[in-house]
Design an enzyme around this catalytic site. Structure first.
Site, mmCIF file in Angstrom:
data_model
loop_
_atom_site.group_PDB
_atom_site.id
_atom_site.type_symbol
_atom_site.label_atom_id
_atom_site.label_comp_id
_atom_site.label_asym_id
_atom_site.label_seq_id
_atom_site.Cartn_x
_atom_site.Cartn_y
_atom_site.Cartn_z
ATOM 1 N N GLY A 145 0.820 -1.205 0.000
ATOM 2 C CA GLY A 145 0.000 0.000 0.000
ATOM 3 C C GLY A 145 0.859 1.262 0.000
ATOM 4 O O GLY A 145 0.626 2.195 -0.785
ATOM 5 N N LYS B 182 1.459 -16.906 -10.224
ATOM 6 C CA LYS B 182 1.979 -16.296 -8.991
ATOM 7 C C LYS B 182 1.729 -17.214 -7.805
ATOM 8 O O LYS B 182 2.602 -17.399 -6.944
ATOM 9 C CB LYS B 182 1.289 -14.938 -8.775
ATOM 10 C CG LYS B 182 1.752 -14.178 -7.530
ATOM 11 C CD LYS B 182 3.070 -13.471 -7.772
ATOM 12 C CE LYS B 182 3.693 -12.902 -6.497
ATOM 13 N NZ LYS B 182 2.816 -12.020 -5.746
ATOM 14 N N ASN C 164 4.434 -18.764 -5.269
ATOM 15 C CA ASN C 164 4.326 -18.542 -3.821
ATOM 16 C C ASN C 164 4.239 -19.859 -3.056
ATOM 17 O O ASN C 164 4.847 -20.009 -1.991
ATOM 18 C CB ASN C 164 3.078 -17.706 -3.502
ATOM 19 C CG ASN C 164 3.302 -16.233 -3.779
ATOM 20 O OD1 ASN C 164 4.418 -15.738 -3.730
ATOM 21 N ND2 ASN C 164 2.230 -15.525 -4.074
ATOM 22 N N GLU D 56 0.378 -15.692 5.087
ATOM 23 C CA GLU D 56 -0.695 -15.846 4.093
ATOM 24 C C GLU D 56 -0.840 -17.305 3.675
ATOM 25 O O GLU D 56 -1.235 -17.592 2.549
ATOM 26 C CB GLU D 56 -0.384 -14.976 2.885
ATOM 27 C CG GLU D 56 -0.446 -13.497 3.202
ATOM 28 C CD GLU D 56 -0.274 -12.661 1.950
ATOM 29 O OE1 GLU D 56 -1.293 -12.223 1.383
ATOM 30 O OE2 GLU D 56 0.881 -12.460 1.535
#
Lengths: 300, 300
Positions: free
Chosen positions: B12, B181, B185, B260
């Site tokens: 961000g 992606k 990951n 995550e």
């Protein structure tokens, strides 16, 4: 009775110190430096706040000629090959040998020996070598012993004599005895070494516990365990009883030493291959540990 | 053009700093403390020895009303639910939304949104938030963006405008873009986090590389990849290009944050379950990371 002990790592030193209370013990070391240190200082055994010193004769391994009534081989499995060769040079004499390696991969090597009386043992003590002649006993467990080949009478009376000073149990059947230890090692050692956690964490952390169940299921299938619940109960019991201990594999990596992963996982992986069964979790653990060994080696 | 950015973590802050060079940017923060810090100090972007400060308006997330031409949602996947709820309160206005989450688990959440123009992106920059208003760019990569639902013209022209100051590529097809992606990951993040190694070690260490191949084979089967060699080449390429980087999952655990892992491995595990396929290696990695999160949580 004269007892020889080949190998003066944590287990060799612990056995030498304890057995010297009832037998005439000679310990055979890899380096003459260590033999000199033991001859000078004796073997120092630390247990809690207690310290006992045992006078024990030490000689370099090259001096071993199989003259003792029993020789205990207390080296790691990956150090066995040259020792087996040396033993085979002296097989004209009657010889009783007790092998204390982890895993089951060494059983094939034992088949090569021409000696009559071969015994195997599985050690459940927590011991840590602190210097060339000092060992700390972190957890007093027991040693299970069984006949691999030959006469049981000698081993039976030896076990009875030892038990007066040091826990030792005579077992009827070597295969199950070693298999139980192997499974406990296969479950506990690689995971604790990868995660860098104490043994107890594997059963306290609910996610590691789930992983533990999955892994046990894979091992059960590969080894065709008939009463898996007995093996499972033993593994859980060991984790709880040794909750605060660092497993030997974790200690090996911390000390930048080779681990016993080939002895411990290698045998089960070979069994899987022989029966054409899948072993994805064990393979993952195997490569994780082999990779860690490689990293440690690079750091040295 | 006005751009809103929800979330002022590393991504961000990086986007706010770079996009403020061409757009009128408002960044929405979880805490009013962070909004105040950004309003006072601007956003500091560190890159090598360079330091640039961008004046950017910051407001707490509760002030977001969907008034900007585009809102970029740059929070972690596990923080999405309350934001999706907030967005649904303002769907009377025309709204362009770009979601930058890792993994593919959030696609189901996006289907709940009543908004017309939904875009998704996958960020390949290495960025580290150093404090409430400072971000360090460790590796300038790119951002791939694609239409998830709605009109492509807006996204196409936005991408063209951004590209003048910040690498961004318009992609025709969101699914393959996110899947590539996700696979990278899934391969890199859990292993580097468990082993506490930099990305490059996974391809340099021959044992980790073998493990890597086994794991890729399991993922290939579960996701029914048609040209696995392309995905494999991309994973290896990322490991080599980011050889000295700590993966985001490793950094999360080091900083004692949640990872995550649900976004990254959860989706593939669900796919395995849906198709009734086995996923022993991915499950092992999943429980290893969940267990590590639990350990970290206990330490806090």
């Amino acid at each position: 009775m004269r007892v020889g002990i080949i190998g003066a790592g944590s287990i060799g030193l612990l056995f030498a110190a304890c057995l010297s209370r009832v037998f005439n013990v000679t310990v055979y070391t890899r380096t003459s430096e260590q033999a000199a240190a033991i001859n000078k200082n004796g073997i120092v055994l630390l247990s809690g706040s207690e310290e006992t010193v045992s006078k024990v004769e030490a000689l370099p391994i090259t001096d071993w000629e199989g003259l003792e009534d029993l020789t205990i081989i207390a080296v790691k499995q990956y150090q066995l090959v040259p020792i087996i060769e040396r033993i085979n040079q002296f097989t004209d004499k009657p010889c009783n040998l007790l092998f204390l390696q982890n895993g089951m991969g060494h059983l094939k090597l034992l088949e090569q020996l021409k000696v009559n009386n071969l015994f195997v043992g599985s050690v459940e003590h927590g011991a840590l070598k602190e210097n060339l002649f000092t060992v700390r006993l972190n957890g007093l467990g027991t040693t299970n012993v069984a006949v691999f080949r030959g006469d049981s009478r000698f081993l039976f009376s030896f076990t009875a004599a030892v038990s007066r000073v040091f826990p030792m149990n005579y077992q009827e059947e070597y295969f199950t005895m070693l298999e139980k230890k192997l499974i406990a090692n296969a479950m506990i050692n690689p995971l604790t070494a990868i995660l860098q956690v104490k043994n107890g964490v594997l059963v306290e952390n609910p996610f590691y516990f789930k992983l533990f169940q999955n892994l046990f299921s894979e091992i059960t299938t590969i080894l065709n365990l008939r009463k898996p619940e007995e093996y499972w109960a033993q593994v859980i019991n060991i984790c709880k009883k040794t909750a605060d201990n660092h497993s030997s594999m974790l200690k090996d990596l911390e000390a930048k030493r080779l681990t016993e992963v080939d002895a411990i996982l290698g045998y089960i992986l070979q069994e899987a291959q022989r029966q054409d069964k899948k072993s994805p979790q064990l393979e993952m653990l195997y490569y994780l540990i082999k990779g860690k060994e490689k990293q440690v080696e690079v750091l040295k």
